[in-house]
Design a protein around this motif. Structure first.
Motif, short mmCIF file in Angstrom:
data_model
loop_
_atom_site.label_atom_id
_atom_site.label_comp_id
_atom_site.label_asym_id
_atom_site.label_seq_id
_atom_site.Cartn_x
_atom_site.Cartn_y
_atom_site.Cartn_z
N LEU A 144 9.57 -13.19 -12.77
CA LEU A 144 9.37 -13.39 -13.65
C LEU A 144 9.77 -12.53 -14.94
CD1 LEU A 144 5.09 -11.66 -12.23
CD2 LEU A 144 5.87 -13.92 -12.95
N SER A 145 9.39 -12.74 -16.15
CA SER A 145 10.27 -12.60 -17.50
C SER A 145 9.27 -11.10 -17.57
CB SER A 145 10.51 -13.15 -18.95
OG SER A 145 8.96 -13.95 -18.93
N ASN A 146 10.06 -10.28 -18.31
CA ASN A 146 10.21 -8.68 -18.40
C ASN A 146 8.73 -9.28 -19.27
OD1 ASN A 146 11.84 -7.01 -17.16
ND2 ASN A 146 13.27 -7.46 -18.77
N GLU A 147 8.87 -10.65 -20.17
CA GLU A 147 7.02 -10.44 -21.09
C GLU A 147 6.10 -10.88 -20.19
OE1 GLU A 147 5.36 -13.76 -24.26
OE2 GLU A 147 7.68 -13.58 -23.02
N LEU A 152 0.81 -9.45 -17.27
CA LEU A 152 -0.05 -9.29 -16.82
C LEU A 152 -0.46 -7.91 -16.13
CD1 LEU A 152 2.56 -11.41 -13.83
CD2 LEU A 152 0.05 -11.87 -14.35
N TYR A 153 0.33 -6.68 -16.82
CA TYR A 153 -0.19 -5.55 -16.11
C TYR A 153 -1.45 -5.43 -17.22
CZ TYR A 153 0.56 -0.72 -16.87
OH TYR A 153 -0.47 0.78 -16.47
N ARG A 154 -0.79 -5.71 -18.34
CA ARG A 154 -2.17 -5.60 -19.26
C ARG A 154 -3.58 -5.77 -18.72
NH1 ARG A 154 0.78 -8.27 -24.27
NH2 ARG A 154 2.25 -6.10 -24.50
N VAL A 155 -3.02 -7.20 -17.93
CA VAL A 155 -4.63 -7.41 -17.08
C VAL A 155 -5.04 -6.63 -16.55
CG1 VAL A 155 -5.58 -9.42 -15.86
CG2 VAL A 155 -3.99 -10.20 -17.64
N TYR A 156 -4.01 -6.21 -15.79
CA TYR A 156 -4.53 -5.49 -14.24
C TYR A 156 -4.26 -3.98 -14.78
CZ TYR A 156 -3.77 -9.56 -11.28
OH TYR A 156 -3.67 -11.40 -11.29
N ALA A 157 -3.89 -3.18 -15.83
CA ALA A 157 -3.77 -2.00 -16.14
C ALA A 157 -5.04 -0.81 -15.83
CB ALA A 157 -3.14 -1.35 -17.86
N GLU A 158 -6.26 -1.61 -16.34
CA GLU A 158 -7.05 -0.43 -16.22
C GLU A 158 -7.64 -0.55 -14.06
OE1 GLU A 158 -11.97 -0.35 -16.73
OE2 GLU A 158 -10.19 -0.87 -18.77
N ASP A 159 -7.86 -1.72 -14.44
CA ASP A 159 -7.41 -1.59 -12.49
C ASP A 159 -6.80 -1.23 -11.94
OD1 ASP A 159 -9.90 -3.41 -10.94
OD2 ASP A 159 -8.10 -3.56 -9.49
N ILE A 160 -5.62 -0.43 -11.82
CA ILE A 160 -4.51 -0.10 -11.09
C ILE A 160 -5.14 1.72 -11.11
CG2 ILE A 160 -2.55 0.48 -10.94
CD1 ILE A 160 -1.60 -2.71 -11.66
N VAL A 161 -4.84 2.39 -13.04
CA VAL A 161 -4.93 3.40 -12.74
C VAL A 161 -6.62 3.58 -12.01
CG1 VAL A 161 -6.07 5.15 -14.48
CG2 VAL A 161 -4.27 3.71 -15.37
N PRO A 176 5.32 -2.55 -15.06
CA PRO A 176 6.40 -2.88 -15.54
C PRO A 176 7.52 -1.51 -16.15
CG PRO A 176 4.48 -3.43 -17.49
CD PRO A 176 4.14 -2.26 -16.00
N THR A 177 7.38 -0.62 -16.13
CA THR A 177 7.99 0.00 -16.53
C THR A 177 8.62 0.84 -15.77
OG1 THR A 177 6.15 2.22 -16.35
CG2 THR A 177 7.05 0.74 -19.28
N THR A 178 8.15 1.07 -14.58
CA THR A 178 9.20 1.51 -13.70
C THR A 178 9.71 0.45 -11.89
OG1 THR A 178 6.76 1.45 -12.62
CG2 THR A 178 8.28 3.67 -13.46
N ARG A 179 9.03 -0.91 -12.71
CA ARG A 179 9.60 -2.27 -12.22
C ARG A 179 11.42 -2.62 -11.85
NH1 ARG A 179 5.81 -6.47 -9.94
NH2 ARG A 179 7.68 -7.42 -9.74
#
Length: 181
Positions: A144-147, A152-161, A176-179
């Motif tokens: 997956l490209s960084n972009e 994808l992280y924007r879609v899942y960020a709140e759910d992950i938290v 993504p900042t730690t992958r």
């Protein structure tokens, strides 16, 4: 994945956006918690299962209250190899049309009942083609490209938290900042 995020498949495949919904783990687990106490759910992460399959199985055994000494065969075997090559997926799709009947919304499939020798032979041939295609080169999962990771992280960020809070564990590897790239 980018095309799903962009809504390009929505007209042809009305349920394509559900692919993203499947990854909302906190959302789905929360629905279970409406009916079950938290201590009735064992939540295992793929990373843990793949890193230590026997330990994960033993944890599940202990959770349901059975002897955890049993070590099943085949824990290291990969049973569901992914297919990432579009040409390979197309061949498998043709094979599936011969072998399976689909529900009207194409969400369920059943093995076709074969009454004729020709139909049975076609199904067997399709199965052999499928097995050959699965051994062809091109099975590597695309990076997956960084972009795309960020999108994808924007879609899942709140759910992950919320999931981190629910399970009491950091999911920094999902961000993504730690992958690793």
């Amino acid at each position: 994945m980018a095309r799903i995020l962009d809504g390009e498949y929505q007209k042809r495949h009305a349920k394509s956006a559900e692919v993203l919904n499947f990854g909302l783990y906190h959302h789905h687990l929360s629905r279970y918690l409406k009916y079950f106490d938290r201590n009735q759910l064992l939540i295992l992460l793929y990373e843990d299962i793949s890193a230590a399959p026997l330990a994960a199985v033993q944890q599940a055994y202990r959770f349901i209250g059975v002897n955890d000494a049993y070590a099943p065969d085949g824990l290291a075997k990969r049973y569901n190899a992914g297919v990432y090559s579009l040409p390979r997926l197309r061949v498998l799709g043709l094979s599936n049309l011969v072998r399976y009947d689909y529900s009207a919304d194409r969400t369920r499939r059943t093995l076709k009942q074969r009454s004729s020798a020709i139909g049975l032979a076609m199904s067997k041939m399709a199965h052999k083609v499928e097995r050959y295609v699965l051994r062809m080169p091109g099975a590597a999962r695309p990076d997956l490209s960084n972009e795309l990771q960020v999108r994808l992280y924007r879609v899942y960020a709140e759910d992950i938290v919320h999931l981190e809070m629910m399970i009491g564990r950091s999911l920094s590897g999902w961000k993504p900042t730690t992958r690793a790239s």
